[in-house]
Design a protein around this motif. Structure first.
Motif, PDB file in Angstrom:
ATOM      1  N   THR A 205     -24.316 -19.154  26.921  1.00 13.74           N
ATOM      2  CA  THR A 205     -24.949 -20.441  27.219  1.00 13.74           C
ATOM      3  C   THR A 205     -25.061 -20.654  28.723  1.00 13.74           C
ATOM      4  OG1 THR A 205     -24.100 -21.385  25.160  1.00 13.74           O
ATOM      5  CG2 THR A 205     -24.775 -22.939  26.868  1.00 13.74           C
ATOM      6  N   LEU A 206     -24.013 -20.254  29.460  1.00 12.25           N
ATOM      7  CA  LEU A 206     -24.050 -20.337  30.922  1.00 12.25           C
ATOM      8  C   LEU A 206     -25.213 -19.512  31.480  1.00 12.25           C
ATOM      9  CD1 LEU A 206     -22.907 -20.842  33.798  1.00 12.25           C
ATOM     10  CD2 LEU A 206     -21.349 -18.928  33.396  1.00 12.25           C
ATOM     11  N   LEU A 207     -25.336 -18.281  31.038  1.00 11.82           N
ATOM     12  CA  LEU A 207     -26.411 -17.422  31.535  1.00 11.82           C
ATOM     13  C   LEU A 207     -27.781 -18.000  31.173  1.00 11.82           C
ATOM     14  CD1 LEU A 207     -24.996 -13.847  30.812  1.00 11.82           C
ATOM     15  CD2 LEU A 207     -24.743 -15.249  32.868  1.00 11.82           C
ATOM     16  N   ALA A 208     -27.896 -18.533  29.973  1.00 12.41           N
ATOM     17  CA  ALA A 208     -29.170 -19.098  29.525  1.00 12.41           C
ATOM     18  C   ALA A 208     -29.566 -20.340  30.325  1.00 12.41           C
ATOM     19  CB  ALA A 208     -29.089 -19.444  28.034  1.00 12.41           C
ATOM     20  N   ALA A 209     -28.587 -20.950  30.993  1.00  5.76           N
ATOM     21  CA  ALA A 209     -28.861 -22.149  31.796  1.00  5.76           C
ATOM     22  C   ALA A 209     -29.399 -21.802  33.179  1.00  5.76           C
ATOM     23  CB  ALA A 209     -27.591 -22.985  31.919  1.00  5.76           C
ATOM     24  N   GLY A 210     -29.695 -20.514  33.397  1.00  3.97           N
ATOM     25  CA  GLY A 210     -30.298 -20.111  34.661  1.00  3.97           C
ATOM     26  C   GLY A 210     -29.346 -19.415  35.611  1.00  3.97           C
ATOM     27  N   PHE A 211     -28.410 -18.633  35.042  1.00  2.80           N
ATOM     28  CA  PHE A 211     -27.441 -17.905  35.849  1.00  2.80           C
ATOM     29  C   PHE A 211     -27.461 -16.414  35.485  1.00  2.80           C
ATOM     30  CE2 PHE A 211     -26.020 -22.253  35.990  1.00  2.80           C
ATOM     31  CZ  PHE A 211     -25.556 -22.416  37.282  1.00  2.80           C
ATOM     32  N   THR A 212     -27.004 -15.584  36.423  1.00  2.43           N
ATOM     33  CA  THR A 212     -27.044 -14.126  36.280  1.00  2.43           C
ATOM     34  C   THR A 212     -25.655 -13.531  36.451  1.00  2.43           C
ATOM     35  OG1 THR A 212     -29.312 -13.997  37.127  1.00  2.43           O
ATOM     36  CG2 THR A 212     -27.979 -11.996  37.285  1.00  2.43           C
ATOM     37  N   ASP A 213     -25.263 -12.692  35.506  1.00  3.57           N
ATOM     38  CA  ASP A 213     -24.054 -11.871  35.629  1.00  3.57           C
ATOM     39  C   ASP A 213     -24.432 -10.711  36.547  1.00  3.57           C
ATOM     40  OD1 ASP A 213     -22.086  -9.921  35.303  1.00  3.57           O
ATOM     41  OD2 ASP A 213     -22.005 -10.087  33.122  1.00  3.57           O
ATOM     42  N   THR A 214     -23.955 -10.748  37.799  1.00  8.35           N
ATOM     43  CA  THR A 214     -24.485  -9.825  38.809  1.00  8.35           C
ATOM     44  C   THR A 214     -24.147  -8.367  38.517  1.00  8.35           C
ATOM     45  OG1 THR A 214     -22.554 -10.184  40.243  1.00  8.35           O
ATOM     46  CG2 THR A 214     -24.484 -11.589  40.601  1.00  8.35           C
ATOM     47  N   PHE A 215     -22.969  -8.102  37.948  1.00 10.97           N
ATOM     48  CA  PHE A 215     -22.638  -6.704  37.635  1.00 10.97           C
ATOM     49  C   PHE A 215     -23.615  -6.150  36.606  1.00 10.97           C
ATOM     50  CE2 PHE A 215     -20.348  -3.351  35.335  1.00 10.97           C
ATOM     51  CZ  PHE A 215     -20.045  -2.513  36.388  1.00 10.97           C
ATOM     52  N   ARG A 216     -23.915  -6.924  35.590  1.00 13.89           N
ATOM     53  CA  ARG A 216     -24.866  -6.460  34.566  1.00 13.89           C
ATOM     54  C   ARG A 216     -26.306  -6.442  35.082  1.00 13.89           C
ATOM     55  NH1 ARG A 216     -22.227  -3.169  32.151  1.00 13.89           N
ATOM     56  NH2 ARG A 216     -20.436  -3.878  30.941  1.00 13.89           N
ATOM     57  N   TYR A 217     -26.593  -7.218  36.096  1.00 15.49           N
ATOM     58  CA  TYR A 217     -27.916  -7.180  36.732  1.00 15.49           C
ATOM     59  C   TYR A 217     -28.177  -5.781  37.284  1.00 15.49           C
ATOM     60  CZ  TYR A 217     -31.636  -8.459  40.076  1.00 15.49           C
ATOM     61  OH  TYR A 217     -32.820  -8.552  40.785  1.00 15.49           O
ATOM     62  N   PHE A 218     -27.153  -5.202  37.905  1.00 21.15           N
ATOM     63  CA  PHE A 218     -27.299  -3.863  38.487  1.00 21.15           C
ATOM     64  C   PHE A 218     -26.959  -2.743  37.507  1.00 21.15           C
ATOM     65  CE2 PHE A 218     -26.726  -6.437  42.350  1.00 21.15           C
ATOM     66  CZ  PHE A 218     -27.825  -5.997  43.083  1.00 21.15           C
ATOM     67  N   TYR A 219     -26.013  -3.004  36.614  1.00 16.92           N
ATOM     68  CA  TYR A 219     -25.509  -1.938  35.732  1.00 16.92           C
ATOM     69  C   TYR A 219     -25.490  -2.427  34.280  1.00 16.92           C
ATOM     70  CZ  TYR A 219     -23.927  -0.754  40.419  1.00 16.92           C
ATOM     71  OH  TYR A 219     -23.890  -0.511  41.764  1.00 16.92           O
ATOM     72  N   PRO A 220     -26.674  -2.611  33.701  1.00 21.42           N
ATOM     73  CA  PRO A 220     -26.751  -3.251  32.375  1.00 21.42           C
ATOM     74  C   PRO A 220     -26.057  -2.477  31.258  1.00 21.42           C
ATOM     75  CG  PRO A 220     -28.889  -2.371  33.047  1.00 21.42           C
ATOM     76  CD  PRO A 220     -28.013  -2.308  34.245  1.00 21.42           C
ATOM     77  N   ASP A 221     -25.938  -1.168  31.401  1.00 19.89           N
ATOM     78  CA  ASP A 221     -25.376  -0.363  30.315  1.00 19.89           C
ATOM     79  C   ASP A 221     -24.078   0.341  30.670  1.00 19.89           C
ATOM     80  OD1 ASP A 221     -27.694  -0.922  28.688  1.00 19.89           O
ATOM     81  OD2 ASP A 221     -28.785   0.526  29.929  1.00 19.89           O
TER      82      ASP A 221
END
Length: 250
Positions: free
Chosen positions: A176-192
């Protein structure tokens, strides 16, 4: 700009180990701590060139946060401004011209999920707080958020689904936090990326066997995504049951 976040699990203990060496080696512009476990006056850190901001829990030897910053903040807030949530020293917010920086030590739901209901109340209040800040300027949130979001964020996901930090309720709040317009920065660079964690139990040789959880984060409002350079997890740095995590920003 380099940001570091580290749950030190007792600052007085880690200062006797390797804190100063790690602090100097990482040379961050902002160094955020969680679980300092001390009261005002119980430690005196000599950190030349840094401004120190502390939030202490009322309960002795419990929780607590700190931020050490090379630049002084325009303003500082301690807690969420909600009495129910502000006795445990869990949040510090520093305001700068271009962003808010928040360090957070999210409440643990505890054994047998004794505190899960409170955790849900906290999550709603914290999201409302972040959303209000985000309307003013970009937000950088870091800390021990006490949740492994996805299956790849935890070694033994099948056997932990009813344990604090990996319940469906806690994971949904992070979504819900991410859906509110936030980014998990580690997964932004390393999604898998798999097998990269930030916390290991002191029991069962968990760190040696890399049976860990990724529960320490840098989360930014989406309007900062174009300024992201990298996100790192320093799994090689010991001293606590957590390792430091890093965000690099243009």
């Amino acid at each position: 700009m380099k940001f570091i976040s580290w749950n030190v699990n007792g600052l007085r203990a880690i200062v006797k180990k390797n804190f100063s060496e790690v602090f100097e080696a990482l040379n961050a512009d902002f160094f955020c701590l969680q679980e300092t476990k001390l009261q005002e006056g119980q430690i005196e850190l000599d950190l030349p060139g840094y401004h120190q901001y502390w939030n202490y829990a009322e309960k002795k030897g419990y929780s607590g946060t700190a931020i050490f910053a090379k630049e002084p903040a325009l303003s500082v807030r301690y807690g969420l401004g909600v009495e129910e949530h502000d006795t445990e020293g869990r949040v510090i917010t520093l305001e700068y011209p271009e962003f808010f920086l928040i360090t957070c030590y999210t409440p643990n739901s505890q054994n047998e999920l004794r505190r899960l209901d409170y955790r849900m109340t906290w999550e709603d209040a914290f999201l409302a707080y972040l959303t209000e800040l985000k309307q003013q300027k970009p937000v950088i949130l870091c800390g021990d958020l006490n949740v492994a979001h996805k299956n790849i964020d935890i070694k033994n996901w099948k056997t932990n689904q009813k344990n604090a930090g990996f319940t469906p309720e806690e994971r949904e709040k992070f979504s819900t936090l991410l859906a509110a317009g936030f980014t998990d920065t580690f997964r932004y660079f390393y999604p898998d990326a798999e097998g990269i964690y930030s916390w290991w139990s002191y029991r069962f040789n968990a760190r040696k066997n890399n049976a860990g959880w990724r529960i320490d984060y840098f989360v930014v409002s989406d309007d900062l995504n174009e300024r992201l350079l990298d996100a790192k997890i320093h799994t090689d740095i010991i001293g606590s049951d957590h390792c430091p995590v890093e965000l690099d920003l243009k």
